[in-house]
Design a protein around this motif. Structure first.
Motif, PDB file in Angstrom:
ATOM      1  N   PHE A  19      14.298  69.491  93.150  1.00 61.52           N
ATOM      2  CA  PHE A  19      15.517  70.302  93.179  1.00 61.52           C
ATOM      3  C   PHE A  19      16.733  69.398  92.993  1.00 61.52           C
ATOM      4  O   PHE A  19      17.362  69.391  91.955  1.00 61.52           O
ATOM      5  CB  PHE A  19      15.592  71.087  94.493  1.00 61.52           C
ATOM      6  N   SER A  20      17.048  68.600  93.997  1.00 55.12           N
ATOM      7  CA  SER A  20      18.147  67.631  93.878  1.00 55.12           C
ATOM      8  C   SER A  20      18.069  66.627  95.012  1.00 55.12           C
ATOM      9  O   SER A  20      17.803  66.982  96.162  1.00 55.12           O
ATOM     10  CB  SER A  20      19.511  68.329  93.927  1.00 55.12           C
ATOM     11  N   ALA A  53      17.544  80.397  95.100  1.00 54.56           N
ATOM     12  CA  ALA A  53      17.205  79.000  94.838  1.00 54.56           C
ATOM     13  C   ALA A  53      15.702  78.862  94.660  1.00 54.56           C
ATOM     14  O   ALA A  53      14.925  79.356  95.483  1.00 54.56           O
ATOM     15  CB  ALA A  53      17.678  78.111  95.982  1.00 54.56           C
ATOM     16  N   ALA A  54      15.281  78.216  93.570  1.00 53.97           N
ATOM     17  CA  ALA A  54      13.875  77.880  93.325  1.00 53.97           C
ATOM     18  C   ALA A  54      13.719  76.395  93.609  1.00 53.97           C
ATOM     19  O   ALA A  54      14.198  75.557  92.847  1.00 53.97           O
ATOM     20  CB  ALA A  54      13.492  78.208  91.888  1.00 53.97           C
ATOM     21  N   ILE A  55      13.057  76.069  94.727  1.00 50.73           N
ATOM     22  CA  ILE A  55      13.098  74.712  95.269  1.00 50.73           C
ATOM     23  C   ILE A  55      11.716  74.090  95.236  1.00 50.73           C
ATOM     24  O   ILE A  55      10.795  74.541  95.914  1.00 50.73           O
ATOM     25  CB  ILE A  55      13.609  74.724  96.728  1.00 50.73           C
ATOM     26  N   ASP A  56      11.584  73.023  94.454  1.00 54.43           N
ATOM     27  CA  ASP A  56      10.349  72.240  94.423  1.00 54.43           C
ATOM     28  C   ASP A  56      10.711  70.785  94.667  1.00 54.43           C
ATOM     29  O   ASP A  56      11.821  70.340  94.349  1.00 54.43           O
ATOM     30  CB  ASP A  56       9.656  72.411  93.063  1.00 54.43           C
ATOM     31  N   GLY A  57       9.798  70.035  95.248  1.00 52.86           N
ATOM     32  CA  GLY A  57      10.004  68.607  95.410  1.00 52.86           C
ATOM     33  C   GLY A  57      11.179  68.279  96.319  1.00 52.86           C
ATOM     34  O   GLY A  57      11.440  68.954  97.312  1.00 52.86           O
ATOM     35  N   ILE A  58      11.928  67.233  95.948  1.00 50.30           N
ATOM     36  CA  ILE A  58      13.016  66.725  96.772  1.00 50.30           C
ATOM     37  C   ILE A  58      14.201  67.681  96.759  1.00 50.30           C
ATOM     38  O   ILE A  58      14.670  68.114  95.703  1.00 50.30           O
ATOM     39  CB  ILE A  58      13.467  65.339  96.263  1.00 50.30           C
ATOM     40  N   ALA A  77      17.504  67.264  98.994  1.00 48.93           N
ATOM     41  CA  ALA A  77      18.075  66.421 100.035  1.00 48.93           C
ATOM     42  C   ALA A  77      19.590  66.350  99.948  1.00 48.93           C
ATOM     43  O   ALA A  77      20.177  66.530  98.877  1.00 48.93           O
ATOM     44  CB  ALA A  77      17.495  65.002  99.937  1.00 48.93           C
ATOM     45  N   GLY A  78      20.212  66.057 101.091  1.00 53.44           N
ATOM     46  CA  GLY A  78      21.653  65.858 101.120  1.00 53.44           C
ATOM     47  C   GLY A  78      22.391  67.064 100.583  1.00 53.44           C
ATOM     48  O   GLY A  78      22.182  68.193 101.015  1.00 53.44           O
ATOM     49  N   ALA A  79      23.273  66.822  99.609  1.00 54.37           N
ATOM     50  CA  ALA A  79      24.023  67.920  99.010  1.00 54.37           C
ATOM     51  C   ALA A  79      23.107  68.910  98.299  1.00 54.37           C
ATOM     52  O   ALA A  79      23.443  70.082  98.161  1.00 54.37           O
ATOM     53  CB  ALA A  79      25.057  67.367  98.036  1.00 54.37           C
ATOM     54  N   GLY A  80      21.928  68.446  97.861  1.00 54.57           N
ATOM     55  CA  GLY A  80      20.958  69.374  97.286  1.00 54.57           C
ATOM     56  C   GLY A  80      20.488  70.380  98.317  1.00 54.57           C
ATOM     57  O   GLY A  80      20.343  71.576  98.034  1.00 54.57           O
ATOM     58  N   ALA A  81      20.242  69.906  99.556  1.00 58.90           N
ATOM     59  CA  ALA A  81      19.859  70.810 100.640  1.00 58.90           C
ATOM     60  C   ALA A  81      20.992  71.769 100.968  1.00 58.90           C
ATOM     61  O   ALA A  81      20.758  72.931 101.323  1.00 58.90           O
ATOM     62  CB  ALA A  81      19.457  70.009 101.872  1.00 58.90           C
ATOM     63  N   LYS A  88      10.424  69.289  99.913  1.00 58.29           N
ATOM     64  CA  LYS A  88      10.824  68.369 100.984  1.00 58.29           C
ATOM     65  C   LYS A  88      12.336  68.477 101.154  1.00 58.29           C
ATOM     66  O   LYS A  88      13.101  68.000 100.323  1.00 58.29           O
ATOM     67  CB  LYS A  88      10.418  66.930 100.652  1.00 58.29           C
ATOM     68  N   ILE A  89      12.754  69.105 102.245  1.00 55.92           N
ATOM     69  CA  ILE A  89      14.165  69.361 102.515  1.00 55.92           C
ATOM     70  C   ILE A  89      14.656  68.365 103.559  1.00 55.92           C
ATOM     71  O   ILE A  89      14.008  68.162 104.586  1.00 55.92           O
ATOM     72  CB  ILE A  89      14.356  70.806 103.032  1.00 55.92           C
ATOM     73  N   ALA A  90      15.804  67.754 103.314  1.00 52.49           N
ATOM     74  CA  ALA A  90      16.340  66.791 104.275  1.00 52.49           C
ATOM     75  C   ALA A  90      17.862  66.778 104.217  1.00 52.49           C
ATOM     76  O   ALA A  90      18.443  66.624 103.141  1.00 52.49           O
ATOM     77  CB  ALA A  90      15.794  65.388 103.999  1.00 52.49           C
TER      78      ALA A  90
END
Length: 277
Positions: A74-75, A118-123, A125-129, A145-147
């Motif tokens: 994702f980001s 939101a279609a969320i795969d993989g990383i 994180a941060g502003a992406g989360a 993986k959300i962080a």
């Protein structure tokens, strides 16, 4: 931090420089597209995304928006070298300009009437989360993986509305854990906690998100926009004020042609065809 590529309507004709945009029917898909670095954000992409969602507030052809990332992620959030490095050298005045600018992205996402999926795969994180958090619905995968990584770089978890919005999605205690520790929230746990609405196979998560967005876009979109607006407004209301605000909002929806269409379709035992008016 200003856009050199102003967004023009209709959105189907806009050619962004810092993300990909496609419009199919009434659904626009925004793809963060720097897959070689896990789709990090830059000063320019922040600004262009903000301008896009600001323009979406006046777009009548697009009724729902999907946000995703290219290349299986994702980001990864703000680019370490293109954002974090320059921030270290800024004074307080310029830092405040930056943090306000990033917050504007969330404000415009929440203010645009279209539901955002939101279609969320993989990383993620941060502003992406944060972008995922600011969306209305979130579909993920077992590999998601959300962080919220802000404390990992010496910053507070109160970034871009996280301390206001995240507790409302997953609860105060769980939000506090993620914001204090910066730990990874994996897909299955994220679904259990309510951050993800559902888990999808990674090869179909984008298609499922687009199908959900299309379903919303074919619904009573004036009413959908009202639902989004009331979900936003009622955070700061007492229950009594919220009930009164919803009475006014629902009375307005009862004046729409879509409400009449639904009644006549029910009476005639057929599926209503909504037009968003």
């Amino acid at each position: 931090m200003t856009s050199a590529n102003p967004v023009t309507l209709p959105l189907s004709g806009f050619k962004p420089q810092h993300f990909q945009l496609s419009v199919a029917g009434k659904v626009a898909t925004v793809t963060l597209n720097r897959p070689e670095k896990k789709n990090p954000l830059t000063f320019e992409s922040y600004r262009e995304l903000t301008d896009f969602f600001l323009a979406a507030q006046k777009e009548e052809a697009v009724k729902a928006i999907v946000v995703t990332g290219a290349g299986g992620n994702f980001s990864s959030g703000g680019d370490v070298f293109e954002i974090i490095g320059p921030l270290v050298a800024m004074d307080t005045k310029d830092l405040l300009k930056f943090t306000r600018m990033t917050g504007e992205l969330v404000k415009t996402m929440r203010a645009c009437p279209q539901p955002i999926v939101a279609a969320i795969d993989g990383i993620c994180a941060g502003a992406g989360a944060i972008i995922a958090m600011a969306s209305d619905l979130r579909l993920g995968t077992a590999e998601t993986k959300i962080a919220f990584l802000f404390n990992r770089v010496g910053l507070a978890g109160c970034d871009m509305g996280a301390c206001a919005m995240l507790p409302r999605i997953i609860g105060q205690g769980r939000a506090a854990e993620l914001l204090y520790t910066g730990r990874v929230l994996k897909g299955e746990e994220a679904e259990r906690w309510g951050f993800l609405n559902r888990l999808i196979a990674r090869e179909t998560v984008l298609a499922e998100a687009q199908a959900l967005a299309a379903e919303l876009a074919d619904g009573p979109t004036f009413a959908n926009a009202m639902t989004k607006r009331m979900l936003e407004m009622e955070w700061a209301m007492s229950v009594e004020s919220a009930i009164e605000a919803e009475a006014v909002a629902q009375a307005l929806c009862m004046q729409t042609e879509d409400f009449s269409r639904a009644y006549h379709a029910f009476a005639e035992k057929r599926k209503p065809v909504f037009e968003g008016n």
